[in-house]
Design an enzyme around this catalytic site. Structure first.
Site, PDB file in Angstrom:
ATOM      1  CD1 TRP A  86      -3.239  -1.748  -1.110  1.00  0.00           C
ATOM      2  CD2 TRP A  86      -1.707  -2.098   0.307  1.00  0.00           C
ATOM      3  NE1 TRP A  86      -4.177  -1.099  -0.126  1.00  0.00           N
ATOM      4  CE2 TRP A  86      -3.478  -1.673   0.175  1.00  0.00           C
ATOM      5  CE3 TRP A  86      -0.790  -1.935   1.211  1.00  0.00           C
ATOM      6  CZ2 TRP A  86      -3.532  -1.784   1.913  1.00  0.00           C
ATOM      7  CZ3 TRP A  86      -1.187  -2.154   2.726  1.00  0.00           C
ATOM      8  CH2 TRP A  86      -2.197  -1.929   2.809  1.00  0.00           C
ATOM      9  CG  ASP A  94       0.141  -7.933  -2.682  1.00  0.00           C
ATOM     10  OD1 ASP A  94      -1.615  -8.848  -1.820  1.00  0.00           O
ATOM     11  OD2 ASP A  94      -0.102  -6.766  -1.882  1.00  0.00           O
ATOM     12  CE  LYS A 118      -8.028  -5.352   1.605  1.00  0.00           C
ATOM     13  NZ  LYS A 118      -6.385  -5.652   1.603  1.00  0.00           N
TER      14      LYS A 118
END
Ligand SMILES: *Cc1c(COP(=O)(O)O)cnc(C)c1O
Length: 362
Positions: free
Chosen positions: A105, A173, A197
């Site tokens: 990511w 993030d 999530k």
């Protein structure tokens, strides 16, 4: 319905109570004779939900008054571009945005930034195959920000302590572990997280951003891409993702009822420990590739030493009502995601299954 234990990395399991509340309210919202997702986003009914959702983020994470909380579209992925557009693209020549490349990511976030300005890689975990995090990072001279990824959803590692960046804004993030632990918000310039999530269904992204950074957002940018446009309109500049925010509000109410983020952290430690100790106690039948110091509490990545058993493991687990355990295609093996909505009984069931599988297949 026999509800499955869903260990998927995202979209992922939601509290059953929340799903049932959505079901009760989706057709006739509180006797209004229509659904909230049919109502105007400028109407009083939606506005109350919108503001309550923002207020829950503020109180649950103890967000100071000099930060705005935005609810945007585009996922965390849009933030990969929006952060450098607002902070880097128009920065004076010679300044760079610093990135810690901790896994898949972080890499994506960096790739987008590199299209928009100068970047500096403050750490790259490639030599450890992204299984650990740095003790020290080397910032460039006068960076516009440092970007980190609090929890690498695919690699299964997480930051335990936050790096000290002084006056340099720390951008993070937090898509896969927001609301799973208390945060020293004042250490961060921007925190962003896609909802699917730990916060609710996909479609909404939370951005927590310090006022001075909002004020500096460049007016040359198209409206949607400017943080200040959203901050000034309380995230109602355009039509927000109404359903996702409605559902996220219910999830956050649920988090509050469970005891807040401190309780989420306690449960996360308990659930992760169940799986990591099943790995540990298996005498090498299962292994974990990650540095124990930085192991994720949200995404437990593990392997069967004999990888040819992966498929059987997944098939048998499915028969036992446990799904979503296949590792990401880029790393293989297995992964159990244990987000807030995963009950302790789910982690117990998986740990029990892991032990019995190892006994039978050894
Ligand atoms: C899932 C995830 C993303 C991507 O989120 P989208 O909402 O799909 O854009 C980004 N970063 C991390 C850490 C993630 O887990």
């Amino acid at each position: 319905m026999k509800r499955k234990f869903n260990f998927s990395a995202g979209p992922s399991t939601l509290p059953l109570q929340v799903l049932e509340e959505i079901q009760r309210e989706i057709v006739d919202y509180r006797g209004s004779g229509m659904s909230l997702i049919e109502a105007s986003h400028r109407g009083a009914e939606y506005e109350a939900v919108h503001n309550e959702c923002i207020e829950h983020v503020r109180t649950l994470l103890d967000v100071p008054a000099n930060y705005k909380i935005l609810l945007l579209g585009g996922g965390a992925t849009l933030q990969f571009g929006m952060v450098p557009l607002n902070l880097l693209h128009y920065a004076p020549e010679g300044r760079a945005a610093d990135y810690v490349i901790s896994g898949a990511w972080a890499k994506k976030a960096h790739q987008d930034a590199a299209k928009l300005g100068a970047t500096h890689i403050a750490y790259d975990g490639a030599s450890s195959s992204y299984t650990t995090l740095p003790e020290n990072i080397s910032l460039s001279e006068n960076p516009v920000y440092l970007h980190i990824t609090s929890n690498e959803t695919i690699g299964g590692i997480r930051w335990v302590d936050w790096p000290d960046t002084g006056a340099v804004p720390l951008v993070c993030d937090m898509s896969s572990d927001i609301m799973s632990r208390p945060l020293p918000i004042e250490k961060f310039g921007i925190i962003y997280a896609g909802a699917q999530k730990n916060l609710g269904p996909a479609g909404v992204t939370v951005v927590i951003i310090r006022d001075d950074i909002v004020q500096d957002s460049p007016s040359q940018l198209p409206a949607y891409l400017q943080y200040s446009v959203h901050a000034e309109s309380n995230s109602l500049y355009n039509t927000p993702p109404v359903f996702s925010i409605f559902a996220m509000n219910l999830v956050l109410r649920w988090v509050k009822k469970q005891g807040g983020v401190a309780k989420m952290q306690e449960l996360a430690e308990q659930k992760a420990e169940l799986i990591y100790s099943a790995v540990q106690a298996s005498n090498g039948f299962y292994t974990s590739p990650v540095d124990p110091k930085y192991r994720s509490l949200m995404n437990v990545v593990f392997q069967i030493a004999d990888a040819s058993l992966d498929t059987t493991f997944i098939e048998e687990a499915t028969k036992h009502g446990m799904v979503g355990l296949k590792g990401h295609r880029s790393v293989g093996g297995l992964r159990a995601s244990l987000y807030n909505a995963m009950p302790v009984s789910g982690a117990e069931a998986l740990a029990d299954f892991m032990r019995s599988f190892a006994t039978r297949r050894r």
